[in-house]
Design a protein around this motif. Structure first.
Motif, PDB file in Angstrom:
ATOM      1  N   VAL A 110       0.836  -1.201   0.000  1.00 18.60           N
ATOM      2  CA  VAL A 110       0.000   0.000   0.000  1.00 18.60           C
ATOM      3  C   VAL A 110       0.873   1.254   0.000  1.00 18.60           C
ATOM      4  O   VAL A 110       0.550   2.254  -0.650  1.00 18.60           O
ATOM      5  N   LYS A 111       1.990   1.191   0.711  1.00 22.55           N
ATOM      6  CA  LYS A 111       2.895   2.337   0.777  1.00 22.55           C
ATOM      7  C   LYS A 111       3.547   2.622  -0.569  1.00 22.55           C
ATOM      8  O   LYS A 111       3.946   3.753  -0.853  1.00 22.55           O
ATOM      9  N   LEU A 112       3.651   1.604  -1.417  1.00 25.61           N
ATOM     10  CA  LEU A 112       4.285   1.754  -2.724  1.00 25.61           C
ATOM     11  C   LEU A 112       3.297   2.071  -3.842  1.00 25.61           C
ATOM     12  O   LEU A 112       3.686   2.622  -4.873  1.00 25.61           O
ATOM     13  N   LYS A 113       2.033   1.745  -3.640  1.00 26.63           N
ATOM     14  CA  LYS A 113       1.050   1.768  -4.728  1.00 26.63           C
ATOM     15  C   LYS A 113       0.950   3.117  -5.429  1.00 26.63           C
ATOM     16  O   LYS A 113       0.850   3.175  -6.665  1.00 26.63           O
ATOM     17  N   SER A 114       0.983   4.209  -4.697  1.00 29.50           N
ATOM     18  CA  SER A 114       0.814   5.522  -5.313  1.00 29.50           C
ATOM     19  C   SER A 114       2.114   6.074  -5.894  1.00 29.50           C
ATOM     20  O   SER A 114       2.108   7.115  -6.557  1.00 29.50           O
ATOM     21  N   LEU A 115       3.221   5.366  -5.668  1.00 32.90           N
ATOM     22  CA  LEU A 115       4.528   5.885  -6.073  1.00 32.90           C
ATOM     23  C   LEU A 115       5.067   5.262  -7.349  1.00 32.90           C
ATOM     24  O   LEU A 115       5.811   5.911  -8.094  1.00 32.90           O
ATOM     25  N   VAL A 116       4.736   4.010  -7.604  1.00 31.04           N
ATOM     26  CA  VAL A 116       5.326   3.284  -8.732  1.00 31.04           C
ATOM     27  C   VAL A 116       4.265   2.465  -9.453  1.00 31.04           C
ATOM     28  O   VAL A 116       3.215   2.147  -8.893  1.00 31.04           O
ATOM     29  N   SER A 117       4.564   2.134 -10.689  1.00 24.37           N
ATOM     30  CA  SER A 117       3.666   1.273 -11.469  1.00 24.37           C
ATOM     31  C   SER A 117       4.294  -0.088 -11.735  1.00 24.37           C
ATOM     32  O   SER A 117       3.732  -0.903 -12.466  1.00 24.37           O
ATOM     33  N   ARG A 118       5.474  -0.308 -11.138  1.00 25.77           N
ATOM     34  CA  ARG A 118       6.165  -1.600 -11.272  1.00 25.77           C
ATOM     35  C   ARG A 118       6.849  -1.934  -9.957  1.00 25.77           C
ATOM     36  O   ARG A 118       7.382  -1.055  -9.271  1.00 25.77           O
ATOM     37  N   VAL A 119       6.844  -3.228  -9.637  1.00 14.64           N
ATOM     38  CA  VAL A 119       7.541  -3.715  -8.453  1.00 14.64           C
ATOM     39  C   VAL A 119       8.320  -4.962  -8.843  1.00 14.64           C
ATOM     40  O   VAL A 119       7.806  -5.820  -9.572  1.00 14.64           O
ATOM     41  N   CYS A 120       9.562  -5.042  -8.397  1.00 14.65           N
ATOM     42  CA  CYS A 120      10.375  -6.236  -8.631  1.00 14.65           C
ATOM     43  C   CYS A 120      10.782  -6.827  -7.291  1.00 14.65           C
ATOM     44  O   CYS A 120      11.299  -6.112  -6.420  1.00 14.65           O
ATOM     45  N   VAL A 121      10.546  -8.112  -7.129  1.00 21.87           N
ATOM     46  CA  VAL A 121      10.908  -8.821  -5.910  1.00 21.87           C
ATOM     47  C   VAL A 121      12.070  -9.762  -6.213  1.00 21.87           C
ATOM     48  O   VAL A 121      11.996 -10.569  -7.147  1.00 21.87           O
ATOM     49  N   ASP A 122      13.131  -9.635  -5.450  1.00 24.77           N
ATOM     50  CA  ASP A 122      14.309 -10.492  -5.667  1.00 24.77           C
ATOM     51  C   ASP A 122      14.904 -10.855  -4.317  1.00 24.77           C
ATOM     52  O   ASP A 122      14.692 -10.153  -3.319  1.00 24.77           O
ATOM     53  N   GLU A 157      14.538 -16.046  11.264  1.00 24.29           N
ATOM     54  CA  GLU A 157      15.214 -16.950  10.336  1.00 24.29           C
ATOM     55  C   GLU A 157      14.335 -17.386   9.170  1.00 24.29           C
ATOM     56  O   GLU A 157      14.830 -17.724   8.098  1.00 24.29           O
ATOM     57  N   GLU A 158      13.010 -17.377   9.376  1.00 27.48           N
ATOM     58  CA  GLU A 158      12.114 -17.828   8.305  1.00 27.48           C
ATOM     59  C   GLU A 158      12.179 -16.921   7.084  1.00 27.48           C
ATOM     60  O   GLU A 158      11.831 -17.336   5.979  1.00 27.48           O
ATOM     61  N   TRP A 159      12.669 -15.681   7.260  1.00 22.73           N
ATOM     62  CA  TRP A 159      12.819 -14.764   6.143  1.00 22.73           C
ATOM     63  C   TRP A 159      14.088 -15.033   5.342  1.00 22.73           C
ATOM     64  O   TRP A 159      14.252 -14.517   4.244  1.00 22.73           O
ATOM     65  N   TYR A 160      14.986 -15.832   5.894  1.00 20.18           N
ATOM     66  CA  TYR A 160      16.203 -16.198   5.162  1.00 20.18           C
ATOM     67  C   TYR A 160      16.006 -17.602   4.595  1.00 20.18           C
ATOM     68  O   TYR A 160      16.535 -18.599   5.080  1.00 20.18           O
ATOM     69  N   ASP A 161      15.219 -17.666   3.549  1.00 20.44           N
ATOM     70  CA  ASP A 161      14.830 -18.954   2.976  1.00 20.44           C
ATOM     71  C   ASP A 161      14.440 -18.723   1.519  1.00 20.44           C
ATOM     72  O   ASP A 161      13.859 -17.683   1.183  1.00 20.44           O
ATOM     73  N   PRO A 162      14.732 -19.664   0.627  1.00 16.84           N
ATOM     74  CA  PRO A 162      14.392 -19.491  -0.792  1.00 16.84           C
ATOM     75  C   PRO A 162      12.906 -19.271  -1.061  1.00 16.84           C
ATOM     76  O   PRO A 162      12.532 -18.734  -2.109  1.00 16.84           O
ATOM     77  N   SER A 163      12.061 -19.676  -0.123  1.00  8.92           N
ATOM     78  CA  SER A 163      10.616 -19.518  -0.344  1.00  8.92           C
ATOM     79  C   SER A 163      10.063 -18.221   0.243  1.00  8.92           C
ATOM     80  O   SER A 163       8.898 -17.885   0.015  1.00  8.92           O
ATOM     81  N   ALA A 164      10.887 -17.471   0.975  1.00  9.72           N
ATOM     82  CA  ALA A 164      10.396 -16.276   1.670  1.00  9.72           C
ATOM     83  C   ALA A 164       9.903 -15.202   0.705  1.00  9.72           C
ATOM     84  O   ALA A 164       9.007 -14.416   1.051  1.00  9.72           O
ATOM     85  N   TYR A 165      10.446 -15.180  -0.508  1.00  7.22           N
ATOM     86  CA  TYR A 165      10.028 -14.132  -1.452  1.00  7.22           C
ATOM     87  C   TYR A 165       8.540 -14.215  -1.748  1.00  7.22           C
ATOM     88  O   TYR A 165       7.898 -13.206  -2.094  1.00  7.22           O
ATOM     89  N   ARG A 166       7.959 -15.411  -1.588  1.00  8.15           N
ATOM     90  CA  ARG A 166       6.535 -15.584  -1.873  1.00  8.15           C
ATOM     91  C   ARG A 166       5.673 -14.757  -0.927  1.00  8.15           C
ATOM     92  O   ARG A 166       4.573 -14.323  -1.305  1.00  8.15           O
ATOM     93  N   ILE A 167       6.163 -14.519   0.283  1.00 13.22           N
ATOM     94  CA  ILE A 167       5.401 -13.719   1.246  1.00 13.22           C
ATOM     95  C   ILE A 167       5.160 -12.328   0.661  1.00 13.22           C
ATOM     96  O   ILE A 167       4.030 -11.832   0.612  1.00 13.22           O
ATOM     97  N   VAL A 168       6.242 -11.701   0.210  1.00 12.79           N
ATOM     98  CA  VAL A 168       6.151 -10.345  -0.322  1.00 12.79           C
ATOM     99  C   VAL A 168       5.505 -10.342  -1.699  1.00 12.79           C
ATOM    100  O   VAL A 168       4.679  -9.472  -2.015  1.00 12.79           O
ATOM    101  N   TYR A 169       5.851 -11.316  -2.523  1.00  8.50           N
ATOM    102  CA  TYR A 169       5.275 -11.393  -3.867  1.00  8.50           C
ATOM    103  C   TYR A 169       3.762 -11.502  -3.801  1.00  8.50           C
ATOM    104  O   TYR A 169       3.042 -10.782  -4.516  1.00  8.50           O
ATOM    105  N   ASP A 170       3.259 -12.365  -2.952  1.00 11.37           N
ATOM    106  CA  ASP A 170       1.806 -12.538  -2.840  1.00 11.37           C
ATOM    107  C   ASP A 170       1.135 -11.287  -2.287  1.00 11.37           C
ATOM    108  O   ASP A 170       0.036 -10.916  -2.717  1.00 11.37           O
ATOM    109  N   ARG A 171       1.794 -10.622  -1.340  1.00  7.63           N
ATOM    110  CA  ARG A 171       1.245  -9.369  -0.814  1.00  7.63           C
ATOM    111  C   ARG A 171       1.169  -8.308  -1.909  1.00  7.63           C
ATOM    112  O   ARG A 171       0.176  -7.575  -2.002  1.00  7.63           O
ATOM    113  N   MET A 172       2.204  -8.227  -2.728  1.00  6.58           N
ATOM    114  CA  MET A 172       2.217  -7.236  -3.799  1.00  6.58           C
ATOM    115  C   MET A 172       1.114  -7.508  -4.817  1.00  6.58           C
ATOM    116  O   MET A 172       0.455  -6.586  -5.308  1.00  6.58           O
ATOM    117  N   ARG A 173       0.889  -8.756  -5.128  1.00  9.41           N
ATOM    118  CA  ARG A 173      -0.118  -9.110  -6.136  1.00  9.41           C
ATOM    119  C   ARG A 173      -1.537  -8.847  -5.652  1.00  9.41           C
ATOM    120  O   ARG A 173      -2.456  -8.751  -6.462  1.00  9.41           O
TER     121      ARG A 173
END
Length: 273
Positions: free
Chosen positions: A199-211, A239-255
């Motif tokens: 929500v904090k990013l929505k009004s600022l950008v039209s693209r988001v990249c998660v890596d 520690e759960e944020w340091y995991d190959p699957s953690a990006y899905r948390i943010v990716y799903d929130r962004m979508r």
């Protein structure tokens, strides 16, 4: 931490785009070294750093007469075909020394005269908004990608105490957007963040990249692992944020906030056009 400055006269500036940047014809680094000294920076494990004999973040090479050199190289490169430039791959073009030396600004001035087919500016510094007058001249051939790894300032301080505050980066994105400069927010490497981040990013950008480290450090996360970054997560009990699957948390929130076509993962989010 104050960085020691060295002044160099490079023989070339444009490097062939390879590996993670193979979508680009060239990469361009106005400086060597980076005063932000981020704890997780993959460049710490690269020869430019390991052969230096000094801690990453404590030194910066300023490239002298860079504009004149770029003008010559850019003209030659454009005569051979399409030129797409990633600036920068192993330094921040808007680190503190840029306030005084203005190497990056001088390169942008060249590119307003000899515009490449596409320019991608990657930074985590609000100083980029200083050059809005030049960026608007490159128009739809440029995209400014602002690293915003998290929306939580306490997390930013824990991992990157030498980097600019998150609020200042968001303000710069607003200034660029208001001027009509194409922008994106790059959550790379993603750090622990809140559910309100999109929500904090929505009004600022039209693209988001998660890596993350595992996709983006060029070695499947091994370079980052050798830096001992896991310990920083353990100190926070995250520690759960340091995991190959953690990006899905943010990716799903962004979508849930951004349309699918505005949310990218890793390399695709850095590609030109």
């Amino acid at each position: 931490m104050k960085s020691e400055l060295f002044y160099k006269y490079p023989k070339s500036l444009l490097n062939k785009g390879t590996g993670f940047l193979s979508d680009y014809s060239h990469s361009l680094n106005p400086y060597t070294g980076c005063a932000f000294g981020c704890s997780y920076c993959y460049v710490r494990q690269m020869p430019v750093s390991t052969f230096r004999g000094a801690e990453w973040g404590t030194w910066v090479d300023v490239k002298k007469e860079a504009a004149e050199l770029l003008h010559k190289e850019l003209r030659k490169a454009k005569a051979k075909g399409e030129v797409t430039i990633f600036m920068s791959s192993s330094t921040d073009p808007y680190q503190p020394v840029e306030y005084r030396e203005k190497v990056t600004r001088s390169l942008l001035e060249v590119m307003t005269e000899e515009p490449p087919d596409f320019l991608f500016v990657q930074t985590r510094s609000p100083l980029v908004s200083r050059d809005v007058d030049l960026l608007v001249q490159i128009k739809d051939r440029v995209r400014v990608s602002m690293t915003v790894e998290t929306d939580l300032e306490e997390i930013r301080k824990h991992f990157t105490p030498g980097a600019p505050p998150i609020a200042a980066r968001l303000k710069a994105l607003q200034e660029l957007a208001d001027a009509g400069v194409p922008t994106q927010a790059t959550i790379a490497p993603l750090l622990p963040s809140s559910e309100d981040f999109p929500v904090k990013l929505k009004s600022l950008v039209s693209r988001v990249c998660v890596d993350d480290y595992f996709m983006g450090d060029g070695s499947g996360g091994r370079r980052t692992g050798r830096l001992g970054i896991r310990a920083l997560y353990e100190e926070l009990g995250m520690e759960e944020w340091y995991d190959p699957s953690a990006y899905r948390i943010v990716y799903d929130r962004m979508r849930r906030v951004f349309p699918d076509h505005q949310v990218f993962v890793s390399q695709k989010g850095f590609a030109p056009f």
